[in-house]
Write an enzyme that holds these catalytic residues in place. Structure first.
Site, PDB file in Angstrom:
ATOM      1  CE  LYS A 121       0.756  68.407   1.055  1.00  0.00           C
ATOM      2  NZ  LYS A 121       0.329  67.886  -0.221  1.00  0.00           N
TER       3      LYS A 121
HETATM    4  N1  PMP Z   1       3.753  65.425  -4.663  1.00  0.00           N
HETATM    5  C1  PMP Z   1       2.710  66.231  -4.450  1.00  0.00           C
HETATM    6  C2  PMP Z   1       2.397  67.289  -5.450  1.00  0.00           C
HETATM    7  C3  PMP Z   1       1.911  66.056  -3.304  1.00  0.00           C
HETATM    8  O1  PMP Z   1       0.860  66.851  -3.093  1.00  0.00           O
HETATM    9  C4  PMP Z   1       2.231  65.034  -2.387  1.00  0.00           C
HETATM   10  C5  PMP Z   1       1.366  64.823  -1.173  1.00  0.00           C
HETATM   11  N2  PMP Z   1       1.774  65.594  -0.102  1.00  0.00           N
HETATM   12  C6  PMP Z   1       3.365  64.239  -2.627  1.00  0.00           C
HETATM   13  C7  PMP Z   1       4.100  64.465  -3.780  1.00  0.00           C
HETATM   14  C8  PMP Z   1       3.797  63.194  -1.649  1.00  0.00           C
HETATM   15  O2  PMP Z   1       4.322  63.807  -0.485  1.00  0.00           O
HETATM   16  P1  PMP Z   1       4.234  63.113   0.933  1.00  0.00           P
HETATM   17  O3  PMP Z   1       4.880  61.802   0.826  1.00  0.00           O
HETATM   18  O4  PMP Z   1       4.972  64.033   1.844  1.00  0.00           O
HETATM   19  O5  PMP Z   1       2.790  63.002   1.294  1.00  0.00           O
END
Ligand code: PMP
Length: 314
Positions: free
Chosen positions: A157
Protein backbone atom coordinates in the site's frame (compact mmCIF):
# COMPACT_ATOMS: atom_id res chain seq x y z
CA UNK A 1 -13.18 17.19 7.71
CA UNK A 2 -12.73 17.77 11.44
CA UNK A 3 -9.08 17.41 12.33
CA UNK A 4 -8.08 14.97 15.08
CA UNK A 5 -7.08 16.21 18.53
CA UNK A 6 -4.07 13.92 18.78
CA UNK A 7 -1.56 12.06 16.63
CA UNK A 8 0.99 9.36 17.26
CA UNK A 9 4.12 11.06 15.93
CA UNK A 10 7.83 10.24 16.30
CA UNK A 11 7.21 7.68 19.04
CA UNK A 12 4.67 9.53 21.21
CA UNK A 13 1.11 10.79 21.26
CA UNK A 14 1.12 14.58 20.77
CA UNK A 15 -1.50 17.24 20.00
CA UNK A 16 -2.30 16.97 16.27
CA UNK A 17 -1.06 20.54 15.70
CA UNK A 18 2.45 19.41 16.73
CA UNK A 19 2.55 16.47 14.28
CA UNK A 20 4.21 18.40 11.46
CA UNK A 21 6.85 17.60 8.82
CA UNK A 22 9.07 19.90 6.76
CA UNK A 23 8.55 20.46 3.03
CA UNK A 24 11.81 18.65 2.26
CA UNK A 25 10.56 15.42 3.80
CA UNK A 26 11.54 12.54 1.51
CA UNK A 27 8.08 10.89 1.50
CA UNK A 28 6.36 14.16 0.59
CA UNK A 29 8.67 14.72 -2.38
CA UNK A 30 9.02 11.18 -3.70
CA UNK A 31 5.99 9.23 -2.41
CA UNK A 32 8.30 6.98 -0.37
CA UNK A 33 5.73 5.99 2.23
CA UNK A 34 3.18 3.27 2.84
CA UNK A 35 -0.12 3.59 4.61
CA UNK A 36 -2.82 1.53 6.22
CA UNK A 37 -6.52 2.00 6.77
CA UNK A 38 -8.40 0.44 9.66
CA UNK A 39 -12.03 1.03 10.43
CA UNK A 40 -13.44 1.51 13.90
CA UNK A 41 -17.11 0.50 14.20
CA UNK A 42 -19.28 2.01 16.92
CA UNK A 43 -21.84 -0.31 18.52
CA UNK A 44 -24.52 1.84 20.14
CA UNK A 45 -26.13 -0.94 22.25
CA UNK A 46 -22.82 -2.10 23.71
CA UNK A 47 -21.40 1.47 23.81
CA UNK A 48 -18.26 0.01 22.36
CA UNK A 49 -15.91 0.79 19.49
CA UNK A 50 -14.50 -2.21 17.59
CA UNK A 51 -11.40 -2.27 15.38
CA UNK A 52 -11.53 -4.71 12.48
CA UNK A 53 -8.47 -6.94 11.99
CA UNK A 54 -5.92 -4.37 13.24
CA UNK A 55 -3.05 -6.88 13.47
CA UNK A 56 -3.56 -8.01 9.85
CA UNK A 57 -3.61 -4.39 8.78
CA UNK A 58 -0.37 -3.63 10.63
CA UNK A 59 1.23 -6.76 9.21
CA UNK A 60 0.50 -5.46 5.70
CA UNK A 61 1.86 -2.05 6.64
CA UNK A 62 5.12 -3.55 7.91
CA UNK A 63 5.34 -5.72 4.77
CA UNK A 64 4.87 -2.61 2.63
CA UNK A 65 7.66 -1.11 4.71
CA UNK A 66 9.83 -4.12 3.94
CA UNK A 67 9.28 -3.51 0.23
CA UNK A 68 10.43 0.07 0.84
CA UNK A 69 13.62 -1.21 2.58
CA UNK A 70 12.35 0.13 5.88
CA UNK A 71 14.48 -0.67 8.91
CA UNK A 72 12.04 0.12 11.71
CA UNK A 73 11.68 -1.97 14.87
CA UNK A 74 7.91 -1.77 15.17
CA UNK A 75 5.77 -4.83 15.81
CA UNK A 76 2.14 -5.39 14.84
CA UNK A 77 1.17 -5.76 18.53
CA UNK A 78 2.98 -2.56 19.50
CA UNK A 79 1.25 -0.61 16.74
CA UNK A 80 -2.13 -2.08 17.68
CA UNK A 81 -1.55 -1.08 21.31
CA UNK A 82 -0.61 2.50 20.54
CA UNK A 83 -3.66 2.71 18.27
CA UNK A 84 -5.88 1.68 21.18
CA UNK A 85 -4.19 4.27 23.39
CA UNK A 86 -4.70 6.96 20.75
CA UNK A 87 -8.36 6.04 20.25
CA UNK A 88 -9.05 6.16 23.98
CA UNK A 89 -7.43 9.60 24.20
CA UNK A 90 -9.41 10.82 21.18
CA UNK A 91 -12.52 9.33 22.83
CA UNK A 92 -14.53 8.81 19.64
CA UNK A 93 -17.97 7.24 19.99
CA UNK A 94 -18.83 6.90 16.31
CA UNK A 95 -17.58 5.08 13.21
CA UNK A 96 -14.04 6.14 12.49
CA UNK A 97 -11.00 5.51 10.32
CA UNK A 98 -7.47 4.98 11.54
CA UNK A 99 -4.70 6.09 9.21
CA UNK A 100 -1.20 4.81 9.97
CA UNK A 101 1.58 6.11 7.73
CA UNK A 102 5.09 4.67 7.49
CA UNK A 103 7.24 7.29 5.81
CA UNK A 104 10.80 8.22 4.91
CA UNK A 105 11.27 11.14 7.22
CA UNK A 106 14.68 12.55 6.19
CA UNK A 107 14.74 16.10 4.85
CA UNK A 108 17.19 15.56 2.02
CA UNK A 109 17.42 15.65 -1.78
CA UNK A 110 18.00 12.28 -3.51
CA UNK A 111 15.73 9.49 -4.73
CA UNK A 112 16.47 6.15 -3.07
CA UNK A 113 15.07 3.79 -0.46
CA UNK A 114 18.14 2.83 1.58
CA UNK A 115 19.90 4.62 4.44
CA UNK A 116 16.88 6.70 5.33
CA UNK A 117 14.98 7.15 8.60
CA UNK A 118 11.54 5.53 8.75
CA UNK A 119 8.87 6.99 11.02
CA UNK A 120 5.32 5.90 11.67
CA UNK A 121 2.47 8.29 12.39
CA UNK A 122 -1.11 7.36 13.28
CA UNK A 123 -4.25 9.50 13.36
CA UNK A 124 -7.94 8.73 13.70
CA UNK A 125 -10.87 10.62 12.19
CA UNK A 126 -14.67 10.15 12.22
CA UNK A 127 -15.66 8.35 9.02
CA UNK A 128 -18.96 7.48 7.37
CA UNK A 129 -19.64 6.05 3.92
CA UNK A 130 -16.87 6.12 1.29
CA UNK A 131 -19.11 5.36 -1.70
CA UNK A 132 -22.56 6.89 -1.14
CA UNK A 133 -24.49 4.46 -3.36
CA UNK A 134 -23.15 1.32 -1.68
CA UNK A 135 -26.25 -0.74 -2.49
CA UNK A 136 -26.22 0.06 -6.19
CA UNK A 137 -23.05 1.63 -7.55
CA UNK A 138 -22.56 2.44 -11.23
CA UNK A 139 -18.95 1.86 -12.30
CA UNK A 140 -16.94 2.22 -15.48
CA UNK A 141 -13.81 0.55 -16.81
CA UNK A 142 -11.07 3.12 -16.39
CA UNK A 143 -8.90 4.08 -19.35
CA UNK A 144 -5.98 4.02 -16.91
CA UNK A 145 -4.15 0.77 -16.16
CA UNK A 146 -3.38 -0.53 -12.68
CA UNK A 147 0.20 0.04 -11.60
CA UNK A 148 2.23 -3.08 -12.37
CA UNK A 149 4.10 -4.99 -9.66
CA UNK A 150 7.32 -4.42 -11.62
CA UNK A 151 6.70 -0.68 -11.69
CA UNK A 152 5.64 -0.09 -8.08
CA UNK A 153 4.80 -3.14 -5.92
CA UNK A 154 1.04 -3.47 -6.33
CA UNK A 155 0.64 -5.70 -3.27
CA UNK A 156 2.09 -2.98 -1.05
CA UNK A 157 0.00 0.00 0.00
CA UNK A 158 2.65 2.39 -1.22
CA UNK A 159 1.76 6.08 -1.17
CA UNK A 160 3.39 6.98 -4.50
CA UNK A 161 1.28 4.36 -6.29
CA UNK A 162 -1.89 6.13 -5.22
CA UNK A 163 -1.35 8.79 -7.86
CA UNK A 164 -2.56 5.99 -10.18
CA UNK A 165 -5.64 5.56 -7.96
CA UNK A 166 -6.26 9.31 -7.99
CA UNK A 167 -6.26 9.42 -11.82
CA UNK A 168 -8.70 6.50 -11.91
CA UNK A 169 -11.07 7.94 -9.33
CA UNK A 170 -11.16 11.52 -10.58
CA UNK A 171 -11.86 10.57 -14.17
CA UNK A 172 -14.63 8.16 -13.11
CA UNK A 173 -16.32 10.66 -10.80
CA UNK A 174 -16.03 13.52 -13.32
CA UNK A 175 -17.66 11.27 -15.92
CA UNK A 176 -20.58 10.72 -13.53
CA UNK A 177 -19.73 7.22 -12.22
CA UNK A 178 -19.49 6.17 -8.58
CA UNK A 179 -16.29 4.18 -8.99
CA UNK A 180 -14.08 2.57 -11.62
CA UNK A 181 -12.75 -0.89 -12.41
CA UNK A 182 -9.12 -1.01 -13.43
CA UNK A 183 -7.47 -3.44 -15.85
CA UNK A 184 -3.85 -4.50 -15.44
CA UNK A 185 -1.29 -4.34 -18.22
CA UNK A 186 -2.36 -7.80 -19.42
CA UNK A 187 -5.87 -6.47 -19.95
CA UNK A 188 -7.36 -8.45 -17.07
CA UNK A 189 -9.48 -6.99 -14.30
CA UNK A 190 -7.30 -6.06 -11.34
CA UNK A 191 -9.57 -4.20 -8.92
CA UNK A 192 -11.51 -1.01 -8.25
CA UNK A 193 -9.74 2.32 -7.68
CA UNK A 194 -9.10 1.38 -4.03
CA UNK A 195 -11.15 -1.79 -3.63
CA UNK A 196 -10.89 -5.46 -4.54
CA UNK A 197 -13.56 -6.90 -6.78
CA UNK A 198 -15.67 -10.06 -6.88
CA UNK A 199 -18.14 -11.32 -9.46
CA UNK A 200 -20.69 -14.10 -9.19
CA UNK A 201 -20.87 -16.18 -12.38
CA UNK A 202 -22.64 -19.53 -12.75
CA UNK A 203 -23.08 -19.73 -8.96
CA UNK A 204 -19.35 -19.36 -8.25
CA UNK A 205 -17.62 -16.39 -6.70
CA UNK A 206 -14.64 -15.29 -8.78
CA UNK A 207 -11.96 -12.76 -7.85
CA UNK A 208 -8.61 -11.88 -9.47
CA UNK A 209 -5.57 -13.68 -8.00
CA UNK A 210 -2.91 -11.86 -5.98
CA UNK A 211 -0.59 -12.18 -8.98
CA UNK A 212 -2.80 -9.91 -11.13
CA UNK A 213 -1.46 -6.66 -9.65
CA UNK A 214 -4.01 -6.31 -6.89
CA UNK A 215 -3.60 -5.06 -3.37
CA UNK A 216 -3.88 -8.04 -1.04
CA UNK A 217 -7.01 -6.72 0.62
CA UNK A 218 -7.99 -7.67 4.15
CA UNK A 219 -11.69 -7.38 3.32
CA UNK A 220 -11.06 -9.60 0.27
CA UNK A 221 -9.50 -12.23 2.52
CA UNK A 222 -12.44 -11.89 4.91
CA UNK A 223 -15.05 -12.24 2.16
CA UNK A 224 -13.37 -15.32 0.68
CA UNK A 225 -13.53 -17.03 4.08
CA UNK A 226 -17.13 -15.95 4.77
CA UNK A 227 -18.37 -16.97 1.32
CA UNK A 228 -16.88 -20.43 1.77
CA UNK A 229 -17.75 -21.02 5.42
CA UNK A 230 -21.05 -19.20 5.80
CA UNK A 231 -22.57 -19.50 2.32
CA UNK A 232 -20.86 -22.72 1.17
CA UNK A 233 -19.77 -21.05 -2.07
CA UNK A 234 -16.90 -22.04 -4.31
CA UNK A 235 -14.48 -19.13 -4.48
CA UNK A 236 -12.14 -19.12 -7.46
CA UNK A 237 -9.10 -16.89 -7.73
CA UNK A 238 -8.37 -16.49 -11.44
CA UNK A 239 -7.87 -13.81 -14.07
CA UNK A 240 -11.07 -12.10 -15.21
CA UNK A 241 -11.75 -10.71 -18.68
CA UNK A 242 -13.53 -7.40 -19.11
CA UNK A 243 -16.50 -8.89 -20.95
CA UNK A 244 -17.10 -11.51 -18.26
CA UNK A 245 -17.97 -8.61 -16.00
CA UNK A 246 -20.63 -7.47 -18.49
CA UNK A 247 -22.19 -10.96 -18.27
CA UNK A 248 -21.91 -11.76 -14.56
CA UNK A 249 -24.88 -12.14 -12.20
CA UNK A 250 -23.55 -10.13 -9.26
CA UNK A 251 -20.63 -7.80 -8.77
CA UNK A 252 -19.29 -6.14 -5.66
CA UNK A 253 -16.31 -4.19 -4.38
CA UNK A 254 -14.58 -4.89 -1.07
CA UNK A 255 -12.37 -2.69 1.04
CA UNK A 256 -12.00 -1.22 4.49
CA UNK A 257 -13.54 2.04 3.32
CA UNK A 258 -16.31 0.68 1.02
CA UNK A 259 -16.92 -2.46 3.11
CA UNK A 260 -18.96 -4.57 0.63
CA UNK A 261 -20.39 -2.25 -2.01
CA UNK A 262 -22.88 -3.69 -4.50
CA UNK A 263 -22.25 -2.76 -8.14
CA UNK A 264 -25.45 -2.87 -10.16
CA UNK A 265 -24.36 -1.15 -13.41
CA UNK A 266 -21.14 -1.27 -15.40
CA UNK A 267 -20.73 1.16 -18.28
CA UNK A 268 -24.53 1.59 -18.55
CA UNK A 269 -25.11 -2.18 -18.60
CA UNK A 270 -27.16 -3.77 -15.81
CA UNK A 271 -25.37 -6.33 -13.67
CA UNK A 272 -27.75 -9.31 -13.45
CA UNK A 273 -31.19 -7.87 -12.74
CA UNK A 274 -29.81 -4.39 -12.17
CA UNK A 275 -30.52 -4.71 -8.44
CA UNK A 276 -28.27 -5.86 -5.61
CA UNK A 277 -28.16 -9.68 -5.72
CA UNK A 278 -28.85 -12.13 -2.86
CA UNK A 279 -25.23 -13.25 -2.35
CA UNK A 280 -24.01 -9.65 -2.08
CA UNK A 281 -26.85 -8.86 0.32
CA UNK A 282 -26.08 -11.84 2.57
CA UNK A 283 -22.36 -11.12 2.66
CA UNK A 284 -23.06 -7.48 3.55
CA UNK A 285 -25.28 -8.54 6.45
CA UNK A 286 -22.81 -11.10 7.79
CA UNK A 287 -19.93 -8.62 7.49
CA UNK A 288 -21.82 -5.82 9.22
CA UNK A 289 -22.71 -8.09 12.17
CA UNK A 290 -19.10 -9.20 12.54
CA UNK A 291 -17.51 -5.76 12.42
CA UNK A 292 -19.99 -4.37 14.96
CA UNK A 293 -19.32 -7.18 17.45
CA UNK A 294 -22.60 -9.00 16.96
CA UNK A 295 -21.17 -12.35 15.79
CA UNK A 296 -19.15 -14.17 18.47
CA UNK A 297 -17.92 -16.78 15.97
CA UNK A 298 -15.67 -14.15 14.41
CA UNK A 299 -14.84 -12.24 17.60
CA UNK A 300 -11.14 -12.99 16.94
CA UNK A 301 -11.24 -10.49 14.06
CA UNK A 302 -12.33 -7.55 16.16
CA UNK A 303 -10.80 -5.65 19.05
CA UNK A 304 -12.77 -3.67 21.62
CA UNK A 305 -11.23 -0.23 22.10
CA UNK A 306 -12.63 0.66 25.50
CA UNK A 307 -11.55 -2.49 27.37
CA UNK A 308 -8.04 -3.80 26.87
CA UNK A 309 -4.95 -2.27 28.46
CA UNK A 310 -2.39 -0.57 26.20
CA UNK A 311 1.32 -1.31 26.54
CA UNK A 312 4.49 0.37 25.23
CA UNK A 313 4.73 0.70 21.44
CA UNK A 314 8.23 -0.64 20.68
N1 PMP B 1 -7.10 -2.14 -3.44
C1 PMP B 1 -6.56 -0.94 -3.19
C2 PMP B 1 -5.72 -0.30 -4.24
C3 PMP B 1 -6.80 -0.31 -1.96
O1 PMP B 1 -6.27 0.89 -1.71
C4 PMP B 1 -7.60 -0.95 -0.99
C5 PMP B 1 -7.89 -0.26 0.32
N2 PMP B 1 -6.93 -0.54 1.27
C6 PMP B 1 -8.12 -2.22 -1.28
C7 PMP B 1 -7.85 -2.78 -2.52
C8 PMP B 1 -8.91 -2.98 -0.27
O2 PMP B 1 -8.07 -3.42 0.78
P1 PMP B 1 -8.61 -3.63 2.25
O3 PMP B 1 -9.72 -4.57 2.19
O4 PMP B 1 -7.44 -4.17 3.00
O5 PMP B 1 -9.03 -2.29 2.77
Amino acid sequence: MTLPQYAYFKGEIVPYSEAKVGVLTHALNYGTAAFGGIRGYWNEEQEQLFLFRPLDNYERLLNSGKLLCSENTYTTEGLRNVTLELLRKEGLKEDCYIRPLLYKADEIIGVKLHDLTDEISIVVVPFGKYVQSDTGAHVTFSSWRRVDDNVIPARGKISGAYVNTAFVKTDAVRAGFDEALVLNNDGHLAEGSAENVFMLRDGKLVTPPVTDNILEGITRRTVIELAQKELGLDVIERSIDRTEVYLCDELFLTGTAVKITAVTRVDFRDVGTGEMGPITRQLREIYEDIVRGRNSKYAHWIEAVYESEPVAVK
